[in-house]
Design a protein around this motif. Structure first.
Motif, short mmCIF file in Angstrom:
data_model
loop_
_atom_site.label_atom_id
_atom_site.label_comp_id
_atom_site.label_asym_id
_atom_site.label_seq_id
_atom_site.Cartn_x
_atom_site.Cartn_y
_atom_site.Cartn_z
N SER A 1 6.00 -8.66 -0.18
CA SER A 1 5.93 -8.36 1.24
C SER A 1 4.92 -7.27 1.60
O SER A 1 4.49 -7.18 2.75
CB SER A 1 7.32 -7.91 1.73
N ASP A 2 4.51 -6.44 0.63
CA ASP A 2 3.61 -5.33 0.95
C ASP A 2 2.16 -5.75 0.77
O ASP A 2 1.85 -6.69 0.05
CB ASP A 2 3.92 -4.12 0.08
N SER A 3 1.26 -5.02 1.42
CA SER A 3 -0.14 -5.42 1.37
C SER A 3 -0.94 -4.47 0.48
O SER A 3 -0.42 -3.59 -0.17
CB SER A 3 -0.71 -5.46 2.79
N SER A 4 -2.25 -4.70 0.52
CA SER A 4 -3.16 -3.90 -0.30
C SER A 4 -3.15 -2.45 0.17
O SER A 4 -3.01 -2.18 1.36
CB SER A 4 -4.56 -4.49 -0.16
N GLN B 1 2.71 -16.89 -6.20
CA GLN B 1 1.64 -16.47 -7.12
C GLN B 1 0.30 -16.42 -6.39
O GLN B 1 -0.49 -15.49 -6.55
CB GLN B 1 1.52 -17.45 -8.30
N GLU B 2 0.05 -17.47 -5.59
CA GLU B 2 -1.22 -17.54 -4.87
C GLU B 2 -1.37 -16.37 -3.91
O GLU B 2 -2.42 -15.74 -3.81
CB GLU B 2 -1.33 -18.88 -4.13
N ARG B 3 -0.28 -16.06 -3.20
CA ARG B 3 -0.32 -14.94 -2.26
C ARG B 3 -0.65 -13.64 -2.98
O ARG B 3 -1.49 -12.85 -2.54
CB ARG B 3 1.05 -14.80 -1.57
N ASP C 1 6.28 -0.55 -8.59
CA ASP C 1 7.32 -1.51 -8.91
C ASP C 1 8.20 -1.63 -7.67
O ASP C 1 8.24 -0.73 -6.85
CB ASP C 1 8.14 -1.05 -10.12
N LEU C 2 8.90 -2.74 -7.59
CA LEU C 2 9.78 -2.91 -6.44
C LEU C 2 11.05 -2.09 -6.62
O LEU C 2 11.77 -1.76 -5.69
CB LEU C 2 10.06 -4.41 -6.28
N ASN C 3 11.29 -1.70 -7.89
CA ASN C 3 12.54 -1.07 -8.27
C ASN C 3 12.32 0.43 -8.47
O ASN C 3 11.65 0.85 -9.40
CB ASN C 3 12.92 -1.76 -9.58
N ILE D 1 3.01 7.24 -8.82
CA ILE D 1 3.96 6.12 -8.72
C ILE D 1 4.38 5.90 -7.27
O ILE D 1 4.39 6.82 -6.45
CB ILE D 1 5.21 6.36 -9.58
N SER D 2 4.70 4.66 -6.98
CA SER D 2 5.18 4.32 -5.65
C SER D 2 5.92 2.99 -5.72
O SER D 2 5.57 2.12 -6.52
CB SER D 2 4.00 4.19 -4.69
N THR D 3 6.96 2.83 -4.89
CA THR D 3 7.53 1.49 -4.79
C THR D 3 6.57 0.62 -4.01
O THR D 3 5.91 1.07 -3.07
CB THR D 3 8.91 1.49 -4.07
N HIS D 4 6.44 -0.60 -4.42
CA HIS D 4 5.57 -1.57 -3.75
C HIS D 4 6.13 -2.93 -4.08
O HIS D 4 6.42 -3.23 -5.24
CB HIS D 4 4.13 -1.44 -4.26
#
Lengths: 269, 191
Positions: A198-201, A222-224, A133-135, A191-194
Motif C-alpha cells: 500500500s505504500d509508495s516510493s 508482484q507487478e505493482r 518491513d511491514l512488521n 529503519i522504518s515500517t513500510h
C-alpha cells in the motif's frame, strides 16, 4: 481445512477492520500459516479465530506477526554475496554517496551482511542503508544488531563461501546467547515500517534488495511492487531478488539488464 | 483451459537419503511423452547438489524443470523442487515457494508439498514416498488419501533407508506397497 474462499473472506474482513491488506498474497502460503495459528493459539476452527481477531484488538498484532514469514539468514546463498562483492560494490564505490534499500528486511540479517561488504570495501561511511518491513516488531532488532549466537557458525561458513577473508568473529561480540554486531555496522542503518502493498516510493536508491518477499505475493501484486522498485532505482542502479524470483514476466524487464547468473539486474533506462 | 486443468493428474514423489538411485533407475524408464506431470520433492542440501537438475536431465527424455516462483504446472513435465524452499500449489495450478522454518529439519518438507497437492488435485493426485531416514511424508500421505488420491510407498525392503516408507506403513497411511519394477509399471500405465 480452510478453502480459498474462506481465506478470501477472512482477508477482506481484516482489511476492512484493521487496514492490513493481504488480499494480493499467495493463498497457498497464507492458508498454511492460518492453520498454524489455529493450532498454536488453540482455535478449534476458523470461526473461533475470527471471533478473537475481531473482538480483541490486541490480538491482531500477534496475528500479523505470525501470518508473515520472518525467517532470514546472514550471507544466505553465498554465491549471491560473491556477485555483490565482485560486480555491484565496485560500481557503488564510484559514487559520492550510496543509498541502499532492503525491502522486507525482517530482523536484519541481510542488512548486517551488506554492512560487512560495504565495510570491507571501505565505503560504509558514505552509505545509508534503509531497512523496511511491514512488521514493526522485527525492525526493533535491526537497530540492536542482534543475531542468535547458535547461528554464527553457519553464517561464518556462508561468509567464507561468499569470498570473505576477514575473521568473521571480529564483527560481533557474544552476549547471553546472542551475537551483537559492532555498532559501526548498524550506525548507518535507518529503519522504518513500510508496506509494499500500500505504500509508495520514498527515495531514490542505487541498490534495492528484496529477497524472498515477492514469493509471498500473487502475480498482480508482484507487478505493482516491481514497478514501485523501478521508480525508486536510479539509472544504472541495481535490483536484487531471491534466487527463485524473476522480473522476466514483468513490464519492467525491458528497462533492466541481467548482470550474471545471480538474480541481480541493472537499470539501463 | 479450465477443462484441461481439471483433468490434469499429478504424481508427487517424496524422498530423502537413499532416494536418488531410485530416481536414476526409474525416471529414464518412463515412456515419453507423459500425459500427466511429476513433481519431485527431495531433502537436498542447499548449494551442494545444484547440478541435480542437469544430472537428471542427462538421463531422461521427459523434460525436467527446476521450479521457480509462480511457474504454471503443465502436463508432460517432471518438476523438481528447489533446495531451501517449501513448495506449495497455488490456486490456478501454479507453484508457490515459501521460505518459512524447516520442518523435520528439512526445507523443502515433503509433508508440506504433499498436503498442498492433496488439496489442489484431490483424486487426481498420487503420492509416492521413497527411501529416507526420517518420518517426513507420512502426514502428507494421509492428506493425499483423505482427499481421494492414491498413496504408494516404496517397499522398505528395497529402500536404502527404510524409515520413511516404514513410517507411513506403520501408521496405515498408504494404499499400496510397491517395489521398483512395480512403480515403473505403474507410472507407464498412467494416462
Amino acid at each position: 481445512m480452510i478453502s480459498d474462499q474462506e481465506l478470501n473472506i477472512l482477508l477482506e474482513d481484516i482489511y476492512r477492520h484493521y487496514g492490513y491488506d493481504f488480499i494480493g498474497y499467495s493463498k497457498a502460503s497464507l492458508i498454511r500459516r492460518v492453520k498454524r495459528i489455529c493450532n498454536m493459539d488453540k482455535f478449534g476452527n476458523l470461526t473461533e479465530l475470527r471471533h478473537r481477531l475481531f473482538e480483541d484488538d490486541s490480538y491482531v498484532k500477534r496475528f500479523i506477526e505470525e501470518l508473515t514469514v520472518n525467517v532470514t539468514e546472514m550471507f544466505r546463498d553465498p554465491s549471491f554475496y560473491r556477485a555483490l562483492r565482485q560486480e555491484v560494490i565496485p560500481a557503488l564505490a564510484t559514487k559520492p554517496f550510496i543509498r541502499i534499500w532492503h525491502a522486507g528486511c525482517s530482523t536484519g540479517e541481510e542488512i548486517f551482511s551488506m554492512a560487512i561488504l560495504l565495510e570491507e570495501a571501505n565505503i560504509l561511511d558514505k552509505a545509508l542503508i534503509y531497512g523496511t518491513d511491514l512488521n514493526a516488531t522485527v525492525l526493533e532488532n535491526v537497530k540492536r544488531g542482534m543475531v542468535p549466537l547458535d547461528q554464527m557458525k553457519k553464517y561464518s561458513e556462508n561468509y567464507i563461501a561468499s569470498g570473505g577473508q576477514q575473521d568473521f568473529s571480529s564483527y560481533y561480540t557474544a552476549h547471553y546467547g546472542q551475537a551483537k554486531l559492532l555498532s559501526r555496522l548498524t550506525d548507518k542503518v535507518i529503519i522504518s515500517t513500510h508496506n509494499l502493498v500500500s505504500d509508495s516510493s520514498f527515495n531514490e536508491f542505487d541498490l534495492i534488495i528484496c529477497r524472498n518477499v515477492l514469493i509471498y505475493f500473487n502475480k498482480d501484486l508482484q507487478e505493482r511492487v516491481l514497478q514501485l522498485f523501478e521508480s525508486s532505482i536510479s539509472t544504472l542502479g541495481f535490483l536484487a531478488l531471491g534466487s527463485k524470483e524473476t522480473i522476466r514476466f514483468s513490464a519492467i524487464d525491458g528497462n533492466f539488464r541481467k548482470l550474471n547468473q545471480e538474480k541481480i539486474w541493472r537499470k539501463t533506462k | 483451459m479450465e477443462k484441461n486443468e481439471i483433468r490434469s493428474k499429478l504424481v508427487v514423489i517424496g524422498g530423502s537419503a537413499g532416494s536418488l538411485p531410485f530416481l536414476f533407475e526409474v525416471l529414464p524408464r518412463i515412456y515419453s511423452p507423459i500425459q500427466f506431470s511429476i513433481l519431485i520433492v527431495l531433502h537436498r542440501m542447499a548449494g551442494t547438489d545444484s547440478n541435480l537438475e542437469a544430472l537428471l536431465r542427462s538421463k531422461c527424455s521427459i523434460p525436467i524443470i527446476e521450479v521457480e516462483d509462480k511457474l504454471p504446472l503443465q502436463d508432460g513435465y517432471i518438476y523438481l523442487a528447489p533446495a531451501d524452499y517449501h513448495l506449495l500449489i497455488e490456486e490456478g495450478r501454479s507453484f508457490a515457494l515459501d521460505d518459512d522454518e524447516k520442518i523435520h529439519f528439512s526445507r523443502p518438507c515433503i509433508d508440506v508439498t504433499f498436503q498442498s497437492v492433496a488439496q489442489a488435485y484431490g483424486s487426481r493426485a498420487t503420492g509416492i514416498l521413497l527411501s529416507g531416514a526420517n518420518e517426513d511424508g507420512t502426514l502428507g500421505m494421509a492428506s493425499i488419501r483423505k482427499y481421494g488420491g492414491l498413496a504408494i510407498v516404496q517397499n522398505p525392503a528395497s529402500a536404502q533407508m527404510p524409515v520413511m516408507p516404514q513410517s507411513a506403513i506403520d501408521l496405515g497411511h498408504y494404499d499400496r506397497i510397491l517395489g521398483i519394477e512395480q512403480i515403473v509399471s505403474f507410472l507407464n500405465e498412467q494416462v
